[in-house]
Design a protein around this motif. Sequence first.
Motif, PDB file in Angstrom:
ATOM      1  N   THR A   1      -5.403   8.790  -2.447  1.00  0.00           N
ATOM      2  CA  THR A   1      -4.540   8.380  -3.550  1.00  0.00           C
ATOM      3  C   THR A   1      -5.047   8.924  -4.883  1.00  0.00           C
ATOM      4  O   THR A   1      -4.247   9.346  -5.735  1.00  0.00           O
ATOM      5  N   SER A   2      -6.358   8.951  -5.069  1.00  0.00           N
ATOM      6  CA  SER A   2      -6.929   9.370  -6.351  1.00  0.00           C
ATOM      7  C   SER A   2      -6.649  10.833  -6.661  1.00  0.00           C
ATOM      8  O   SER A   2      -6.717  11.246  -7.822  1.00  0.00           O
ATOM      9  N   ARG A   3      -6.316  11.617  -5.634  1.00  0.00           N
ATOM     10  CA  ARG A   3      -6.080  13.049  -5.842  1.00  0.00           C
ATOM     11  C   ARG A   3      -4.605  13.396  -5.993  1.00  0.00           C
ATOM     12  O   ARG A   3      -4.243  14.563  -6.155  1.00  0.00           O
TER      13      ARG A   3
ATOM     14  N   GLN B   1       0.765   8.857  -9.894  1.00  0.00           N
ATOM     15  CA  GLN B   1       0.434   8.546  -8.499  1.00  0.00           C
ATOM     16  C   GLN B   1       1.499   7.646  -7.893  1.00  0.00           C
ATOM     17  O   GLN B   1       1.966   7.882  -6.772  1.00  0.00           O
TER      18      GLN B   1
ATOM     19  N   ARG C   1      -8.160   5.152  -0.859  1.00  0.00           N
ATOM     20  CA  ARG C   1      -8.095   5.592  -2.254  1.00  0.00           C
ATOM     21  C   ARG C   1      -8.618   7.012  -2.445  1.00  0.00           C
ATOM     22  O   ARG C   1      -8.308   7.656  -3.456  1.00  0.00           O
ATOM     23  N   ILE C   2      -9.412   7.506  -1.516  1.00  0.00           N
ATOM     24  CA  ILE C   2      -9.922   8.871  -1.647  1.00  0.00           C
ATOM     25  C   ILE C   2      -8.778   9.881  -1.650  1.00  0.00           C
ATOM     26  O   ILE C   2      -8.867  10.937  -2.278  1.00  0.00           O
TER      27      ILE C   2
ATOM     28  N   GLY D   1      -5.875   1.904  -4.535  1.00  0.00           N
ATOM     29  CA  GLY D   1      -6.461   2.601  -5.670  1.00  0.00           C
ATOM     30  C   GLY D   1      -5.489   3.318  -6.570  1.00  0.00           C
ATOM     31  O   GLY D   1      -5.845   4.349  -7.164  1.00  0.00           O
ATOM     32  N   VAL D   2      -4.276   2.803  -6.727  1.00  0.00           N
ATOM     33  CA  VAL D   2      -3.292   3.454  -7.605  1.00  0.00           C
ATOM     34  C   VAL D   2      -3.631   3.116  -9.059  1.00  0.00           C
ATOM     35  O   VAL D   2      -3.664   1.951  -9.440  1.00  0.00           O
ATOM     36  N   GLU D   3      -3.855   4.154  -9.857  1.00  0.00           N
ATOM     37  CA  GLU D   3      -4.291   3.942 -11.235  1.00  0.00           C
ATOM     38  C   GLU D   3      -3.404   4.630 -12.262  1.00  0.00           C
ATOM     39  O   GLU D   3      -3.620   4.451 -13.465  1.00  0.00           O
ATOM     40  N   SER D   4      -2.432   5.422 -11.830  1.00  0.00           N
ATOM     41  CA  SER D   4      -1.585   6.115 -12.799  1.00  0.00           C
ATOM     42  C   SER D   4      -0.132   6.066 -12.372  1.00  0.00           C
ATOM     43  O   SER D   4       0.186   5.928 -11.180  1.00  0.00           O
TER      44      SER D   4
ATOM     45  N   GLY E   1      -3.795  -1.502  -7.013  1.00  0.00           N
ATOM     46  CA  GLY E   1      -4.725  -0.770  -7.860  1.00  0.00           C
ATOM     47  C   GLY E   1      -4.628  -1.230  -9.301  1.00  0.00           C
ATOM     48  O   GLY E   1      -3.822  -2.087  -9.663  1.00  0.00           O
TER      49      GLY E   1
END
Length: 207
Positions: free
Chosen positions: A120-122, A157, A117-118, A151-154, A171
């Motif tokens: 994916t978050s970017r 992404q 996720r480090i 960690g997919v949140e959007s 996510g």
Amino acid sequence: MQATGAWVLEQAVTDCRDWRRRGLPPVRIAVNISPPELRRRHIARDILDCLGDLGGDWGLDIEITEGALSGDSSSCVHALRLLRAAGLRIAIDDFGTGYSSLGRISELPIDTLKIDRIFTSRLPTDRKACTLVETIIGLAHAFDMTTVAEGVESRAQLDHLRREGCDESQGYLHSRPLSKADLEKWLLQSAATAASSKPAAAMPRVG
């Protein structure tokens, strides 16, 4: 196995058997195996004994970290080969944060690389993160592995990952963590949807 790890494994198998008995749609549960557990003698036998008659669409996916395969890991690799030969899927969790060599990865009995996720978050604004994710996806596919982005949140992404060919994602965009009761409700709804021949929603990853 260590007490906590053994309890998690037994609970996952118990839940799968209960859901199968009740006629719920098939589900596979991802179980993390720690490096000390993976290095134990007879770990593959213990897992397969616990799994029993579960198999096919019902059963377990084993997740390990890159660190589990560092140093002298011949016994770990042997255990993974036995598990994979028995039908279990093997994934490397949090891939990209360890120190695996490319040659090493290509020789391991691995089905899936899970993108940490480090990175994916970017997405999709960080150029370096985009390059790293693209590289991991390309590497996995070159070795006949699949990829899962953590960690997919959007939506941005997810759209970027789809364009790059990522196979699956997990996510908060898809689902918050579910209790056992809520997951059972989701499975029942999924079964009802399938029975009415309507497109089913994407299955949340369990584990």
